[in-house]
Design a protein around this motif. Structure first.
Motif, PDB file in Angstrom:
ATOM      1  N   LEU A 149       0.863  -1.181   0.000  1.00  0.00           N
ATOM      2  CA  LEU A 149       0.000   0.000   0.000  1.00  0.00           C
ATOM      3  C   LEU A 149       0.898   1.229   0.000  1.00  0.00           C
ATOM      4  N   ARG A 170      -0.484  -7.630  -6.736  1.00  0.00           N
ATOM      5  CA  ARG A 170      -1.866  -8.071  -6.472  1.00  0.00           C
ATOM      6  C   ARG A 170      -1.893  -9.505  -5.961  1.00  0.00           C
ATOM      7  N   PHE A 203      -7.584  -2.118   8.935  1.00  0.00           N
ATOM      8  CA  PHE A 203      -7.193  -0.714   9.021  1.00  0.00           C
ATOM      9  C   PHE A 203      -7.686  -0.072  10.313  1.00  0.00           C
ATOM     10  N   ASN A 208     -12.626   0.895   7.105  1.00  0.00           N
ATOM     11  CA  ASN A 208     -12.731   0.956   5.640  1.00  0.00           C
ATOM     12  C   ASN A 208     -13.610  -0.142   5.051  1.00  0.00           C
ATOM     13  N   PHE A 263     -16.875  -1.441   2.978  1.00  0.00           N
ATOM     14  CA  PHE A 263     -17.536  -0.850   1.815  1.00  0.00           C
ATOM     15  C   PHE A 263     -18.970  -0.491   2.203  1.00  0.00           C
ATOM     16  N   GLN A 304     -21.584   0.599   0.699  1.00  0.00           N
ATOM     17  CA  GLN A 304     -22.741   0.306  -0.155  1.00  0.00           C
ATOM     18  C   GLN A 304     -23.117  -1.167  -0.117  1.00  0.00           C
ATOM     19  N   GLU A 332     -16.849 -10.304  -0.761  1.00  0.00           N
ATOM     20  CA  GLU A 332     -16.322  -9.594  -1.923  1.00  0.00           C
ATOM     21  C   GLU A 332     -14.957 -10.119  -2.393  1.00  0.00           C
ATOM     22  N   VAL A 372     -12.219 -11.445  -6.370  1.00  0.00           N
ATOM     23  CA  VAL A 372     -10.781 -11.451  -6.644  1.00  0.00           C
ATOM     24  C   VAL A 372     -10.293 -12.870  -6.918  1.00  0.00           C
ATOM     25  N   ILE A 421     -22.894   1.112   8.201  1.00  0.00           N
ATOM     26  CA  ILE A 421     -23.173   2.373   8.897  1.00  0.00           C
ATOM     27  C   ILE A 421     -24.023   2.151  10.145  1.00  0.00           C
ATOM     28  N   ARG A 480     -13.621  -9.923   6.918  1.00  0.00           N
ATOM     29  CA  ARG A 480     -13.386  -9.663   5.498  1.00  0.00           C
ATOM     30  C   ARG A 480     -11.954 -10.016   5.108  1.00  0.00           C
ATOM     31  N   GLY A 519      -9.434   5.622   2.010  1.00  0.00           N
ATOM     32  CA  GLY A 519      -9.438   4.322   2.681  1.00  0.00           C
ATOM     33  C   GLY A 519     -10.167   3.253   1.874  1.00  0.00           C
ATOM     34  N   GLN A 520     -11.146   3.655   1.071  1.00  0.00           N
ATOM     35  CA  GLN A 520     -11.878   2.704   0.235  1.00  0.00           C
ATOM     36  C   GLN A 520     -10.967   2.117  -0.844  1.00  0.00           C
ATOM     37  N   GLU A 542      -7.728   1.903  -0.560  1.00  0.00           N
ATOM     38  CA  GLU A 542      -6.762   1.043   0.126  1.00  0.00           C
ATOM     39  C   GLU A 542      -7.380  -0.305   0.475  1.00  0.00           C
ATOM     40  N   ALA A 543      -8.651  -0.278   0.920  1.00  0.00           N
ATOM     41  CA  ALA A 543      -9.309  -1.536   1.283  1.00  0.00           C
ATOM     42  C   ALA A 543      -9.446  -2.426   0.046  1.00  0.00           C
ATOM     43  N   ALA A 544      -9.815  -1.821  -1.080  1.00  0.00           N
ATOM     44  CA  ALA A 544      -9.951  -2.591  -2.325  1.00  0.00           C
ATOM     45  C   ALA A 544      -8.593  -3.131  -2.764  1.00  0.00           C
ATOM     46  N   MET A 598      -7.641  -6.366  -5.428  1.00  0.00           N
ATOM     47  CA  MET A 598      -8.473  -6.021  -6.581  1.00  0.00           C
ATOM     48  C   MET A 598      -7.644  -5.332  -7.659  1.00  0.00           C
ATOM     49  N   SER A 599      -8.047  -5.562  -8.914  1.00  0.00           N
ATOM     50  CA  SER A 599      -7.445  -4.840 -10.028  1.00  0.00           C
ATOM     51  C   SER A 599      -8.067  -3.450 -10.091  1.00  0.00           C
ATOM     52  N   GLN A 650     -11.758  -3.726 -11.100  1.00  0.00           N
ATOM     53  CA  GLN A 650     -12.601  -4.223 -10.014  1.00  0.00           C
ATOM     54  C   GLN A 650     -12.807  -3.152  -8.956  1.00  0.00           C
ATOM     55  N   ARG A 685     -16.565  -2.072  -8.471  1.00  0.00           N
ATOM     56  CA  ARG A 685     -17.188  -2.644  -7.273  1.00  0.00           C
ATOM     57  C   ARG A 685     -17.193  -1.684  -6.086  1.00  0.00           C
ATOM     58  N   VAL A 686     -16.188  -0.814  -6.004  1.00  0.00           N
ATOM     59  CA  VAL A 686     -16.025  -0.025  -4.775  1.00  0.00           C
ATOM     60  C   VAL A 686     -16.198   1.475  -5.009  1.00  0.00           C
ATOM     61  N   PRO A 735     -19.702   2.911  -7.435  1.00  0.00           N
ATOM     62  CA  PRO A 735     -21.004   2.882  -6.757  1.00  0.00           C
ATOM     63  C   PRO A 735     -21.128   3.977  -5.694  1.00  0.00           C
ATOM     64  N   GLN A 736     -20.023   4.274  -5.029  1.00  0.00           N
ATOM     65  CA  GLN A 736     -20.073   5.325  -4.005  1.00  0.00           C
ATOM     66  C   GLN A 736     -20.052   6.708  -4.632  1.00  0.00           C
ATOM     67  N   TYR A 790     -27.519   5.183   3.129  1.00  0.00           N
ATOM     68  CA  TYR A 790     -27.609   3.734   3.254  1.00  0.00           C
ATOM     69  C   TYR A 790     -28.469   3.302   4.426  1.00  0.00           C
ATOM     70  N   VAL A 791     -28.736   4.220   5.323  1.00  0.00           N
ATOM     71  CA  VAL A 791     -29.508   3.867   6.506  1.00  0.00           C
ATOM     72  C   VAL A 791     -30.851   3.287   6.087  1.00  0.00           C
ATOM     73  N   THR A 843     -31.816   1.764   3.247  1.00  0.00           N
ATOM     74  CA  THR A 843     -31.774   0.408   2.722  1.00  0.00           C
ATOM     75  C   THR A 843     -31.449  -0.589   3.829  1.00  0.00           C
TER      76      THR A 843
END
Lengths: 251, 292
Positions: free
Chosen positions: A54, A83, A93, A97, A99, A101, A110, A115, A145, A159, B179-180, B182-184, B189-190, B193, B197-198, B201-202, B284-285, B287
């Motif tokens: 990272l 990768r 983290f 972090n 996701f 959505q 995921e 992957v 959330i 995860r 951070g999103q 970094e998490a991906a 993830m490529s 992706q 995926r991440v 959408p946001q 998101y609350v 949904t």
């Protein structure tokens, strides 16, 4: 295990003129729990983030589960190797972090699903099992959330575990949590170490956790590992004045 | 100090009538007063129109023909916003790319299409592109670039709005916390992706409200397509109004109808836009509650 799971050698990293890592070497064996500690700015987080690239190191080599990547230019081949190496590392983290959505379950699924391309049914079973392990199975359909910080961090651990990594990297996993939520995350991490023999590198200020769970503690100071040893050695008879000073300050 | 005390003393010296008018005014809600102001504006306009020999019967007769053009407006707008969204997505990915080719092309794209007038761009697509194509390409390839006014117009609007929306999409993508990414990345993830995926959408949640604003602006700008020339079948409300108004010397009546048609159309979409924005802000609350 004959050879180490993680081999870090000659790691150097600078941010501008500031040299944050000045040649770090570390071998981590299977099932070992290494706690990395030190003052902020000592390079401990940067070191952890260099393990899965990272953060791009300026010099040095990282090998995880036989996948070796050296510092260098981001060529197509090297990016692919990075990768591949990342799929063998689970990362947790400070800020979770997750996701936002996706539901909790989708967050966990995921990685292996997209992957690794594993089958949805298998991944779902594994993910539900992992969520049960961290005590979050009943929240599988919720969105992050809606969860407390401690709950989010436990999902984040699930995860990372879902990739069935060879090593888990924890970057100050409890630093963003309210004090009363810290123990639930540490309890999950302790269980990983005790019952699953998960190989872990943990950057943390939680010295109680280190004393109880760590096999080895590494004291980072100004970009080098100034001292390392078992918790007994570190807490009982630290050899360096800086180590002693730090431990006296945080305990 | 003495100044302000004299000023304060003034209301007390007023007559009873002025005071009771002020009291009555304060009792009327702000919204009612605003409505009254609007009513006065409409009344004045109506008075001016009728004094100038406004032909209401002509308006009633011609309104259906002008309103029919709304379908052209909606069709052009929907095609153009779809194409513009696609262009803006590519443009935004280019603007955040480390690839010099992608970055350079998207930089040229946004600079040129935001830096020149839309009407000039429309004529470039309609008249200048065919000349370029004929000069460069052998037949039959050259004729591929000779387009009807409607095609050139929709393409022109799509490219122009796509350039503005590129900046909207870019800022939307950049608004997703680091951070999103970094998490991906940490999951291995490529780039594709991670985006699909991440990040996107946001980012979509962030860019939908301003994109709605672009759509409303676009509805009005489709009226420019008529300036390239058109057929009766593809005439938008403005074009129909212009032609019928000119023929009968009823420009005022015709253009007023056209203006009201666009006004109504944008009012409808603004209404849905506000609904959508309110929905999005709940996040998101909402949904999560449904799922749980």
């Amino acid at each position: 295990m004959t050879s180490p799971v993680v081999r870090v050698s000659g790691l150097h990293k600078s941010f501008g003129d500031l040299e944050v890592l000045k040649g770090i070497d570390m071998d981590i064996n299977s099932g070992e729990v290494v706690v990395v500690f030190g003052r902020s700015g000592s390079g401990k987080s940067t070191f952890l983030r260099c393990i899965n690239f990272l953060e791009e190191p300026d010099q040095g080599t990282v090998e995880v589960a036989g996948i070796s990547v050296a510092a260098g230019l981001p060529t197509r081949h090297r990016r692919k190797e990075i990768r591949r190496l990342r799929t063998r590392c689970g990362m947790v983290f400070q800020q979770f972090n997750l996701f936002p959505q996706m539901t909790v379950l989708d967050n966990v699924m995921e990685g292996p699903l997209r992957v690794k391309g594993e089958s949805a049914a298998e991944v779902r079973d594994l993910s539900m099992q992992l969520l049960a392990d961290v005590g979050m199975a009943d929240k599988a359909d919720q969105h992050p959330i809606r969860l407390s910080g401690g709950q989010q961090q436990r999902v984040a651990i699930a995860r990372a575990l879902a990739m069935r990594p060879d090593v888990m990297l924890f970057d100050e996993p409890t630093s963003a949590l309210d004090p009363e939520l810290i123990h639930e995350v540490l309890a999950v991490m302790k269980r990983l170490a005790d019952t699953h023999s998960t190989t872990m590198v943990v950057v943390t200020h939680e010295m109680g956790f280190a004393r109880e769970v760590a096999n080895r503690m590494c004291f980072f100071h100004e970009g080098v590992i100034l001292e390392q040893g078992t918790p007994e050695q570190m807490f009982g008879s630290p050899q360096r004045a800086e180590t002693k000073k730090f431990l006296d300050a945080v305990i | 100090m003495p100044d302000s005390s004299t000023r304060e003393a003034v209301p007390h010296q007023r007559h009873g009538l002025a005071q009771s008018i002020e009291a009555a005014s304060l009792a009327i809600p702000f919204r009612v007063k605003v409505a009254a102001v609007w009513a006065v504006i409409f009344a004045l306009l109506a008075f001016a129109f009728f004094r100038s020999g406004f032909d209401i019967q002509w308006m009633i007769d011609k309104t259906p023909a002008i309103v029919r053009g709304v379908w052209v407006t909606i069709l052009f707008s929907v095609i153009a916003i779809t194409a513009a969204t696609f262009l803006a997505l590519l443009g935004a990915l280019g603007r955040i790319s480390k690839n010099p080719i992608a970055y350079g092309i998207s930089g040229f794209y946004t600079s040129f299409f935001r830096g020149t007038p839309l009407i000039v761009q429309l004529f470039l697509w309609y008249l200048a592109l065919p000349q370029l194509a004929i000069g460069l390409l052998p037949e039959p390839y050259a004729s591929w670039f000779i387009w009807p006014a409607q095609v050139a117009g929709v393409v022109g609007i799509a490219f122009n709005y796509g350039a503005y929306m590129t900046e909207i999409f870019r800022s939307g993508i950049e608004a997703v916390p680091h951070g999103q990414t970094e998490a991906a990345d940490a999951l291995g993830m490529s780039y594709g992706q991670r985006m699909r995926r991440v990040i996107l959408p946001q980012a979509a949640r962030i860019v939908i409200p301003p994109t709605g604003n672009e759509f409303i602006a676009m509805i009005k700008d489709t009226a420019l397509i008529g300036l390239l020339g058109t057929t009766i079948l593809w005439a938008d409300p403005f074009r129909v109004a212009q032609l019928t108004g000119k023929a009968d010397f009823r420009n005022l009546e015709a253009l007023i109808i056209a203006a009201i048609v666009y006004w109504g159309l944008t009012a409808i979409f603004s209404f849905f836009q506000r609904k959508l924005e309110a929905r999005m802000s709940k996040g998101y609350v909402r949904t999560a509650v449904k799922a749980g």
